[in-house]
Write an enzyme that holds these catalytic residues in place. Structure first.
Site, PDB file in Angstrom:
ATOM      1  N   ASP A 156       0.847  -1.210   0.000  1.00 42.24           N
ATOM      2  CA  ASP A 156       0.000   0.000   0.000  1.00 42.24           C
ATOM      3  C   ASP A 156       0.878   1.254   0.000  1.00 42.24           C
ATOM      4  O   ASP A 156       0.367   2.372  -0.077  1.00 42.24           O
ATOM      5  CB  ASP A 156      -1.029  -0.003   1.145  1.00 42.24           C
ATOM      6  CG  ASP A 156      -0.390  -0.048   2.529  1.00 42.24           C
ATOM      7  OD1 ASP A 156       0.842  -0.133   2.619  1.00 42.24           O
ATOM      8  OD2 ASP A 156      -1.135   0.010   3.530  1.00 42.24           O
TER       9      ASP A 156
ATOM     10  N   GLU B 177       9.449  -4.138  10.609  1.00 43.32           N
ATOM     11  CA  GLU B 177       9.846  -2.837  10.040  1.00 43.32           C
ATOM     12  C   GLU B 177      10.286  -1.871  11.136  1.00 43.32           C
ATOM     13  O   GLU B 177       9.623  -1.757  12.190  1.00 43.32           O
ATOM     14  CB  GLU B 177       8.675  -2.225   9.244  1.00 43.32           C
ATOM     15  CG  GLU B 177       9.036  -0.843   8.681  1.00 43.32           C
ATOM     16  CD  GLU B 177       8.083  -0.303   7.625  1.00 43.32           C
ATOM     17  OE1 GLU B 177       7.122  -1.007   7.261  1.00 43.32           O
ATOM     18  OE2 GLU B 177       8.323   0.832   7.169  1.00 43.32           O
TER      19      GLU B 177
ATOM     20  N   GLU C  79      -1.168  -5.315   8.747  1.00 43.05           N
ATOM     21  CA  GLU C  79      -0.348  -4.738   9.817  1.00 43.05           C
ATOM     22  C   GLU C  79      -0.963  -4.999  11.184  1.00 43.05           C
ATOM     23  O   GLU C  79      -2.189  -4.956  11.335  1.00 43.05           O
ATOM     24  CB  GLU C  79      -0.199  -3.220   9.596  1.00 43.05           C
ATOM     25  CG  GLU C  79       0.516  -2.888   8.295  1.00 43.05           C
ATOM     26  CD  GLU C  79       0.687  -1.385   8.069  1.00 43.05           C
ATOM     27  OE1 GLU C  79       0.418  -0.580   8.986  1.00 43.05           O
ATOM     28  OE2 GLU C  79       1.106  -1.025   6.946  1.00 43.05           O
TER      29      GLU C  79
ATOM     30  N   LYS D 279      -1.018  -9.384   3.047  1.00 47.42           N
ATOM     31  CA  LYS D 279      -0.251  -8.890   4.198  1.00 47.42           C
ATOM     32  C   LYS D 279      -1.127  -7.889   4.946  1.00 47.42           C
ATOM     33  O   LYS D 279      -1.830  -7.089   4.324  1.00 47.42           O
ATOM     34  CB  LYS D 279       1.048  -8.218   3.748  1.00 47.42           C
ATOM     35  CG  LYS D 279       1.840  -7.597   4.916  1.00 47.42           C
ATOM     36  CD  LYS D 279       3.219  -7.176   4.491  1.00 47.42           C
ATOM     37  CE  LYS D 279       3.288  -5.811   3.856  1.00 47.42           C
ATOM     38  NZ  LYS D 279       2.738  -4.697   4.668  1.00 47.42           N
TER      39      LYS D 279
ATOM     40  N   ASP E 266      -1.068  -6.247  -0.275  1.00 44.63           N
ATOM     41  CA  ASP E 266      -1.297  -5.573   1.005  1.00 44.63           C
ATOM     42  C   ASP E 266      -2.776  -5.302   1.220  1.00 44.63           C
ATOM     43  O   ASP E 266      -3.477  -4.885   0.293  1.00 44.63           O
ATOM     44  CB  ASP E 266      -0.571  -4.216   0.978  1.00 44.63           C
ATOM     45  CG  ASP E 266       0.420  -4.078   2.111  1.00 44.63           C
ATOM     46  OD1 ASP E 266       0.380  -4.864   3.067  1.00 44.63           O
ATOM     47  OD2 ASP E 266       1.258  -3.155   2.024  1.00 44.63           O
TER      48      ASP E 266
HETATM   49  O1  KIV Z   1       3.464  -1.238   1.710  1.00 46.86           O
HETATM   50  C1  KIV Z   1       4.640  -1.612   1.643  1.00 46.86           C
HETATM   51  O2  KIV Z   1       5.337  -1.399   0.647  1.00 46.86           O
HETATM   52  C2  KIV Z   1       5.196  -2.330   2.778  1.00 46.86           C
HETATM   53  C3  KIV Z   1       6.666  -2.568   2.790  1.00 46.86           C
HETATM   54  C4  KIV Z   1       7.378  -1.328   3.150  1.00 46.86           C
HETATM   55  C5  KIV Z   1       7.026  -3.708   3.672  1.00 46.86           C
HETATM   56  O3  KIV Z   1       4.480  -2.669   3.675  1.00 46.86           O
END
Ligand code: KIV
Length: 278
Positions: free
Chosen positions: A47, A189, A118, A116, A86
């Site tokens: 994202d 991160e 968070e 993915k 994401d």
């Molecule tokens: O959104 C993204 O690009 C990320 C990376 C920085 C791991 O989450």
């Protein structure tokens, strides 16, 4: 493993064999094709596209539809790399049903092989539900960009002293909660290298670091940063491997000069009146 399609279970095998995982972000067909052919193991349609592609200040405005649009371009380009999509802000925090529906869209409509999201303890139940319906999930803890307003900026997390002191223990708990919930990998991160090393040592799940030191099982960088495509100030953890901004600017100014001088197009760029015999 080079040459063979990378699938979700391969990442655990890589950790077991101490073969480091190379991950990059990608947002479109041409770059995804280059990275896939160059042997990058995992391509993340992050994202971050809100910032590096759309020019926004944060990742927060990115929508599920935008993620799907970019995922389609990337998955179309990849034959080897594992493609992870994401989950954007508020696509998984409101309810588990929402999370299932949105993650399902990234897989069904975007072609993502995994998603993915968070967070740690607070998203563990959601992760468990997604894994139950066979959507592989990559976790993401530490400096989580969707929490920018709570963190008060993009700040390193889990230091022993300073503003983010005290969240060290929480990060260890987050990593354990994600592992128990069934993530197949987790991004660490913006945290001290020794904390990332401790998480990597404690968990059986592959860790992929960004600003988290060399002991993680793999590394990820944002493609615009590592290719030198942006002019913005680079965070300490970024290594710039290319100078694409300068290369593109010099190509564009050479083109503009030749157009203005009448040097382009030259005869070899023009169609003759008669067809050439082959
Ligand atoms: O959104 C993204 O690009 C990320 C990376 C920085 C791991 O989450």
């Amino acid at each position: 493993m080079t040459g063979e399609k990378i699938r979700v279970p391969d990442l655990a095998r890589m950790k077991a064999r101490k073969r480091k995982i190379a991950m990059l972000t990608a947002y479109d067909y041409p770059f995804a094709r280059i990275f896939d052919q160059a042997g990058i193991d995992v391509l993340l349609v992050g994202d971050t596209l809100g910032m590096v592609v759309q020019g926004r200040d944060t990742t927060l405005p990115v929508t599920v539809d935008e993620m799907i649009y970019h995922l389609r371009m990337v998955t179309r380009a990849c034959t080897r790399a594992l493609v992870v999509g994401d989950m954007p802000f508020l696509s998984y925090q409101v309810s588990t049903e929402d999370a299932l529906r949105n993650a399902g869209r990234l897989v069904k409509e975007g072609g993502a092989e995994a998603v993915k999201l968070e967070g740690g303890v607070t998203v563990a139940e959601t992760v468990r539900r997604l894994v139950e319906v066979d959507i592989p999930v990559m976790g993401h803890i530490g400096l989580t960009p969707q929490s920018i307003h709570r963190m008060g900026g993009f700040r390193v997390q889990g230091r022993r002293e300073g503003r983010a002191a005290g969240c060290r223990e929480r990060l260890l708990e987050d990593a354990a909660a994600l592992e128990a919930a069934g993530v197949f990998a987790m991004v660490l991160e913006g945290m001290p290298a020794e904390l990332a090393a401790e998480i990597t040592e404690r968990t059986s799940v592959p860790t992929i670091g960004i600003g988290a030191g060399p002991e993680c099982d793999g590394q990820v960088l944002v493609m615009h940063d590592m290719l030198g495509l942006t002019q913005s100030r680079k965070p300490r953890f970024v290594k710039v491997y290319g100078a694409l901004f300068e290369a593109a600017a010099s190509a564009a100014s050479a083109y503009a000069r030749e157009v203005r001088e009448g040097a382009f197009p030259a005869p070899e760029h023009c169609y003759p009146a008669k067809e050439l015999s082959s």
